[in-house]
Design a protein around this motif. Structure first.
Motif, mmCIF file in Angstrom:
data_model
loop_
_atom_site.group_PDB
_atom_site.id
_atom_site.type_symbol
_atom_site.label_atom_id
_atom_site.label_comp_id
_atom_site.label_asym_id
_atom_site.label_seq_id
_atom_site.Cartn_x
_atom_site.Cartn_y
_atom_site.Cartn_z
ATOM 1 N N ASP A 380 0.831 -1.203 0.000
ATOM 2 C CA ASP A 380 0.000 0.000 0.000
ATOM 3 C C ASP A 380 0.870 1.260 0.000
ATOM 4 O O ASP A 380 0.655 2.195 0.783
ATOM 5 C CB ASP A 380 -0.956 0.000 1.198
ATOM 6 N N LEU A 381 1.841 1.277 -0.907
ATOM 7 C CA LEU A 381 2.742 2.430 -1.039
ATOM 8 C C LEU A 381 2.246 3.351 -2.151
ATOM 9 O O LEU A 381 1.562 2.923 -3.073
ATOM 10 C CB LEU A 381 4.158 1.963 -1.359
ATOM 11 N N ASP A 382 2.614 4.608 -2.053
ATOM 12 C CA ASP A 382 2.306 5.584 -3.094
ATOM 13 C C ASP A 382 3.582 5.854 -3.892
ATOM 14 O O ASP A 382 4.451 6.602 -3.437
ATOM 15 C CB ASP A 382 1.797 6.891 -2.481
ATOM 16 N N PRO A 383 3.718 5.250 -5.077
ATOM 17 C CA PRO A 383 4.921 5.504 -5.885
ATOM 18 C C PRO A 383 5.014 6.984 -6.269
ATOM 19 O O PRO A 383 4.010 7.682 -6.382
ATOM 20 C CB PRO A 383 4.709 4.626 -7.128
ATOM 21 N N LEU A 384 6.217 7.436 -6.460
ATOM 22 C CA LEU A 384 6.455 8.801 -6.935
ATOM 23 C C LEU A 384 7.289 8.742 -8.208
ATOM 24 O O LEU A 384 8.198 7.913 -8.337
ATOM 25 C CB LEU A 384 7.193 9.623 -5.876
ATOM 26 N N ALA A 385 6.957 9.613 -9.128
ATOM 27 C CA ALA A 385 7.714 9.709 -10.381
ATOM 28 C C ALA A 385 8.365 11.083 -10.457
ATOM 29 O O ALA A 385 7.858 12.056 -9.890
ATOM 30 C CB ALA A 385 6.793 9.481 -11.582
ATOM 31 N N TYR A 472 12.723 0.789 -3.702
ATOM 32 C CA TYR A 472 13.322 0.692 -5.034
ATOM 33 C C TYR A 472 13.288 2.044 -5.747
ATOM 34 O O TYR A 472 12.345 2.834 -5.574
ATOM 35 C CB TYR A 472 12.568 -0.328 -5.900
ATOM 36 N N ILE A 473 14.321 2.270 -6.542
ATOM 37 C CA ILE A 473 14.338 3.358 -7.521
ATOM 38 C C ILE A 473 14.553 2.720 -8.886
ATOM 39 O O ILE A 473 15.577 2.065 -9.114
ATOM 40 C CB ILE A 473 15.442 4.391 -7.229
ATOM 41 N N LEU A 474 13.585 2.867 -9.774
ATOM 42 C CA LEU A 474 13.682 2.335 -11.133
ATOM 43 C C LEU A 474 14.058 3.481 -12.062
ATOM 44 O O LEU A 474 13.396 4.524 -12.069
ATOM 45 C CB LEU A 474 12.352 1.706 -11.557
ATOM 46 N N SER A 484 8.571 3.469 -2.466
ATOM 47 C CA SER A 484 9.054 3.612 -1.095
ATOM 48 C C SER A 484 8.014 4.372 -0.276
ATOM 49 O O SER A 484 7.238 5.165 -0.825
ATOM 50 C CB SER A 484 10.389 4.366 -1.070
ATOM 51 N N HIS A 485 8.017 4.137 1.038
ATOM 52 C CA HIS A 485 7.131 4.906 1.922
ATOM 53 C C HIS A 485 7.711 6.281 2.210
ATOM 54 O O HIS A 485 7.033 7.146 2.776
ATOM 55 C CB HIS A 485 6.912 4.150 3.240
ATOM 56 N N ARG A 486 8.975 6.497 1.837
ATOM 57 C CA ARG A 486 9.612 7.794 2.061
ATOM 58 C C ARG A 486 10.106 8.385 0.735
ATOM 59 O O ARG A 486 11.213 8.934 0.654
ATOM 60 C CB ARG A 486 10.760 7.657 3.064
ATOM 61 N N GLY A 487 9.259 8.281 -0.291
ATOM 62 C CA GLY A 487 9.638 8.777 -1.610
ATOM 63 C C GLY A 487 9.948 10.259 -1.622
ATOM 64 O O GLY A 487 10.898 10.709 -2.285
ATOM 65 N N THR A 488 9.157 11.050 -0.878
ATOM 66 C CA THR A 488 9.396 12.503 -0.831
ATOM 67 C C THR A 488 10.764 12.803 -0.245
ATOM 68 O O THR A 488 11.492 13.683 -0.731
ATOM 69 C CB THR A 488 8.294 13.188 -0.012
ATOM 70 N N LYS A 499 21.823 18.296 -5.771
ATOM 71 C CA LYS A 499 21.543 19.444 -6.640
ATOM 72 C C LYS A 499 20.969 19.060 -8.005
ATOM 73 O O LYS A 499 21.196 19.755 -8.995
ATOM 74 C CB LYS A 499 22.817 20.283 -6.839
ATOM 75 N N TYR A 500 20.241 17.971 -8.066
ATOM 76 C CA TYR A 500 19.543 17.643 -9.314
ATOM 77 C C TYR A 500 18.282 18.501 -9.417
ATOM 78 O O TYR A 500 17.605 18.746 -8.411
ATOM 79 C CB TYR A 500 19.157 16.163 -9.358
ATOM 80 N N ARG A 501 17.978 18.916 -10.627
ATOM 81 C CA ARG A 501 16.771 19.707 -10.870
ATOM 82 C C ARG A 501 15.663 18.751 -11.314
ATOM 83 O O ARG A 501 15.686 18.244 -12.431
ATOM 84 C CB ARG A 501 17.039 20.769 -11.938
ATOM 85 N N LEU A 502 14.716 18.499 -10.433
ATOM 86 C CA LEU A 502 13.655 17.529 -10.688
ATOM 87 C C LEU A 502 12.409 18.216 -11.230
ATOM 88 O O LEU A 502 12.028 19.291 -10.762
ATOM 89 C CB LEU A 502 13.314 16.756 -9.417
ATOM 90 N N LYS A 503 11.780 17.587 -12.208
ATOM 91 C CA LYS A 503 10.556 18.114 -12.818
ATOM 92 C C LYS A 503 9.457 17.053 -12.733
ATOM 93 O O LYS A 503 9.737 15.870 -12.585
ATOM 94 C CB LYS A 503 10.800 18.485 -14.287
ATOM 95 N N ASP A 504 8.226 17.510 -12.887
ATOM 96 C CA ASP A 504 7.061 16.619 -12.943
ATOM 97 C C ASP A 504 7.049 15.641 -11.763
ATOM 98 O O ASP A 504 6.821 14.434 -11.939
ATOM 99 C CB ASP A 504 7.038 15.850 -14.265
ATOM 100 N N VAL A 505 7.303 16.157 -10.590
ATOM 101 C CA VAL A 505 7.356 15.321 -9.383
ATOM 102 C C VAL A 505 5.936 15.064 -8.886
ATOM 103 O O VAL A 505 5.122 15.984 -8.795
ATOM 104 C CB VAL A 505 8.194 15.998 -8.290
ATOM 105 N N GLY A 506 5.638 13.822 -8.588
ATOM 106 C CA GLY A 506 4.327 13.491 -8.043
ATOM 107 C C GLY A 506 3.955 12.058 -8.322
ATOM 108 O O GLY A 506 4.730 11.293 -8.924
#
Length: 830
Positions: A380-385, A472-474, A484-488, A499-506
């Motif tokens: 019951d995890l919420d994946p993040l992309a 996991y990180i795919l 992961s339960h701690r994706g954020t 210092k990576y610039r992340l886009k379309d997070v969610g």
């Protein structure tokens, strides 16, 4: 509107304070606090700098008739701001109605009212954009057009990538250049024979488009898009005997009926997207901005250079260091769907030698992605992309190249030597260098790469409930999927520490072309993948060429008992062969996105991709018709195990027959953590179902819990003389696939729920592999026989007989009747 922190925001409506609010003590106190905060943040009020005459009439027009007395502060986030910036539509060209015909018009400027105020407002939500524009026809007459009407016309006149097409009317003139081949030079000798030169060099044709404009095109380009029109024109104007026409015109005229049916009477309008001119060079971009009276392209260039500047070491010397080679570079210009401009600086890697180091860069496999979503459903995890912006530029490069800076670097830096020090887009090794760089980051975060899939990164973790598992990180190039339960927290580490610039997070809504969504499975929240959007875009392309698909009324991917190898209809011509291959590619990717029931049909029709026949194309159209009628099928990640207590799995002592049989478990596999998963496999063979070669077809589908993870449909490489033999070969192939999946799961640290459950619908095969005393009478099946029996002895799988009418892998080996096809699909898809 000025906020108390000094920030200015835009709103589409305002209202006055009511008399009660003006005199209310709490409101008076709130206004005093507001003034103090404003003074603290931006300084004290100075009336000498204010030049404003109140416009009661305008204010009343903007004020809604009914307003709530207290505006929720959260509305600052809920209500979208009015967007600002230069107007992106100025000088865009579109075809709009004028009387009883359509003509080209150019967007000139925004329309104003009698007081000189701009009419309408720009809004981030297009449907709320109320701007009005003045468009001018070629004769100088103007008309008023709304923003949404302009956008609708621009989109309708372009393909899905924004490329604009002009509608072909007729050829009106021709011209012959000095470079054209003379008749005396037309023939060339090849061996002992004379052949006509196949050339179109030296000839241009003037065409008139539907919008009334004309342009000169080369014979080569126009021959490719409108061969029949060119042949007709050449014949009528008596130039068909010229060498540039003579070698092909007569053949085209013989086949004109078929070619007319296939001809596309439009041609790409080069240099435009969405009706807006796209530059080729930086100088041209600046000239377009000058004409349009804005800086849209210059701003896009500046934004790109700000991002890409770290990729260069600009030198003041006139010579590069030893070992560095000069390569070209250029700016690629693009227009996005919202009409914003985009620029990308790329290196001319095609001019470089292959580097000594490895240039291969892998990506996560689709099977691992499916396993990842299943793990998310089980816990019951919420994946993040997330998407890493300008990913390659984070990595250093080992290639030694330099460029000479152009005007995009600015007047102070133009003409200097710039060493390429980062993995710039266009270099051959950039993909591999980025992967190596990001792998170093993940290892520093204590993630380890799976040996079964190097783009699956895992780390031991503990859920808030105290349950152990792996997170996991795919990684798919620069696209991340975090289970992961701690994706954020992981994403914040990538942003703040590395210092990576992340886009379309969610939460993922789309992954590798598939729709990703939530699904309720027996009261449990899970996930699904759907190819609906992908196929919705493909169907109009098919119908554009062959008309409506509704005429087929297809309820199965192919008609029952259809055998394409028996087809004797005429072969397709070259243009249709390319379409056939393109359609096959579309269907193959749909299978990868979860349309499992299409697997056998796509595999079957792919065999004829090199030389398809007309009826083969009709059956592809049948397949697309089936898809159109069944677009909502989706692959659901079912986290529940299956109860097989009613199945009789035979248990025997194999010690005397295979004393050394065991499942090899890698010593370097991560320690298993978390919930054990159940593997269920169905396999089948369609004996000698190829009427020409008499080769059989293998079908395999493997479930983890209740989720199909791996499926397989392919002709066997050997010819089997009996159903028993083909079923045994199929079971051997299925066993090898099962071994590979078990290895993948072990290397991801996922515990296995003991023995896999395998189902086969051939009772003789089941008895041969489950009874130690059974002997093989067909010696040529010995390898398959011992391979399968050894895995049973080792406890990797147990095999039971499944009646053919219940075997789910039937859908992967033959064209089933409607009732059987639907019953299989109901157990596999949702």
């Amino acid at each position: 509107i000025l906020k108390d922190n000094g920030q200015v925001i835009a709103r589409s409506s305002v209202r006055r304070l009511t008399p009660a609010e003006i005199s209310d003590a709490n409101e008076i106190k709130a206004r005093e606090v507001f003034d103090q905060n404003v003074s603290l943040n931006i300084g004290s009020f100075d009336s000498e700098h204010i030049h404003f005459t109140p416009n009661d009439e305008l204010e009343e027009e903007m004020a809604p008739q009914v307003e709530s007395q207290v505006e929720d502060r959260a509305s600052e986030q809920n209500n979208p701001d009015v967007a600002h910036g230069p107007d992106t539509l100025i000088n865009a060209q579109l075809i709009i109605a004028r009387g009883d015909r359509s003509e080209v018009a150019t967007v000139k400027h925004r329309k104003r009212n009698t007081d000189g105020n701009l009419i309408g407002r720009k809004h981030r939500i297009p449907t709320l954009d109320s701007r009005i524009y003045v468009c001018e026809f070629e004769d100088g007459e103007t008309c008023d057009v709304s923003y949404n009407t302009i956008a609708e016309h621009l989109y309708s006149q372009c393909d899905q990538d924004g490329n604009q097409y002009q509608i072909f009317r007729e050829i009106i003139n021709h011209r012959r250049k000095k470079s054209a081949v003379d008749k005396c030079d037309q023939m060339v000798r090849v061996g002992n024979k004379l052949h006509k030169k196949k050339t179109t060099a030296g000839w241009d044709l003037e065409v008139e488009w539907r919008d009334g404009s004309t342009s000169w095109l080369t014979l080569k380009d126009l021959k490719n898009s409108n061969s029949v029109d060119v042949a007709d024109y050449a014949k009528v104007n008596r130039i068909d005997s010229e060498p540039a026409f003579d070698w092909w015109v007569h053949d085209v005229l013989k086949r004109r009926d078929r070619l007319i049916k296939m001809a596309r009477s439009h041609r790409l309008k080069t240099g435009y997207k969405f009706g807006i001119r796209v530059p080729d060079t930086v100088e041209e971009a600046m000239e377009i901005d000058r004409i349009n009276g804005n800086t849209l392209w210059q701003d896009a260039i500046a934004k790109e250079m700000q991002n890409v500047y770290i990729a260069f070491d600009i030198r003041s010397e006139s010579q590069p260091p030893p070992g560095y080679k000069l390569i070209p570079h250029r700016i690629i210009f693009e227009i996005k769907m919202d009409f914003t401009r985009k620029a990308r600086l790329v290196a001319g890697g095609h001019k470089t030698d292959p580097p000594a180091q490895l240039t291969y860069s892998s990506v996560v496999s689709r099977e691992s992605v499916r396993v990842g979503f299943l793990i998310a459903a089980m816990y019951d995890l919420d994946p993040l992309a997330a998407d890493i912006g300008n990913a390659y530029l984070n990595a250093p490069t080992k290639e030694k190249y330099y460029i000479v800076t152009g005007p995009e670097f600015g007047p102070l830096e133009q003409g200097k030597i710039a060493l390429i020090v980062r993995a710039l887009y266009g270099l051959k090794s950039s993909g591999a260098m980025w992967r190596t760089h990001f792998a170093t980051t993940l290892r520093d975060m204590d993630f380890q790469s799976s040996l079964a899939d190097p783009d699956v990164w895992l780390k031991a973790s503990i859920l808030p409930t105290g349950e152990e598992y792996y997170e996991y990180i795919l990684v798919y190039v620069d696209d991340l999927l975090i289970i992961s339960h701690r994706g954020t927290e992981i994403l914040e580490t990538l942003t703040n520490k590395y210092k990576y610039r992340l886009k379309d997070v969610g939460p993922p809504t789309r992954y590798l072309g598939a729709i990703v969504g939530r699904y309720d499975k027996n009261g449990h929240r899970t996930w699904y993948l759907s190819a609906k959007d992908y196929l919705n875009k493909a169907i109009p392309i098919v119908e554009e060429h062959y008309g409506s698909l509704n005429k087929f009324k297809a309820d199965t991917p192919l008609p029952t008992n259809y055998h394409p190898e028996d087809d004797q209809s005429p072969f397709l011509k070259d243009d249709e062969i390319s379409l056939y291959q393109s359609f096959i590619g579309t269907l193959r990717w749909a299978v990868e996105l979860g349309r499992i029931e299409l697997t056998f049909a796509v595999s079957l029709m792919s065999r004829f991709a090199i030389s398809p026949r007309t009826d083969h194309m009709q059956k592809l159209l049948w397949m697309f018709s089936y898809i159109k009628r069944h677009l909502d099928s989706k692959l659901v990640f079912d986290p529940f195990t299956r109860d097989w207590t009613h199945i009789q799995f035979l248990q025997h002592d194999w010690q005397d027959f295979y004393p050394d049989a065991y499942e090899p478990i890698p010593s370097n596999a991560p320690a298993p953590r978390g919930k054990a998963v159940q593997l269920n496999m169905f396999c089948d063979a369609a004996h000698a179902n190829d009427h020409v070669t008499r080769r059989s077809t293998t079908g395999v589908i493997i479930f983890i819990q209740g989720t199909p993870i791996l499926w397989y449909s392919k002709r066997q490489s050997t010819i089997e003389t009996s159903t028993f033999g083909s079923e045994f070969v199929a079971l051997k192939i299925a066993t090898e696939l099962l071994e590979g999946l078990r290895y993948r799961l072990r290397m991801m640290g996922i515990p296995l729920q003991g023995t896999a459950n395998t189902f086969c619908d051939n009772d003789s095969v089941v008895r041969n592999v489950t009874d130690p005393t059974s002997t093989l009478t067909k010696k040529h099946n010995a390898l398959a026989y011992h391979k399968v029996r050894e895995t049973v002895a080792a406890g990797m799988q147990r095999i039971a007989h499944e009646f053919g009418r219940f075997n789910l892998s039937d859908v992967l080996t033959k064209n089933l009747p409607v009732y059987k096809h639907k019953s299989c699909c109901a157990c596999i898809l949702h």
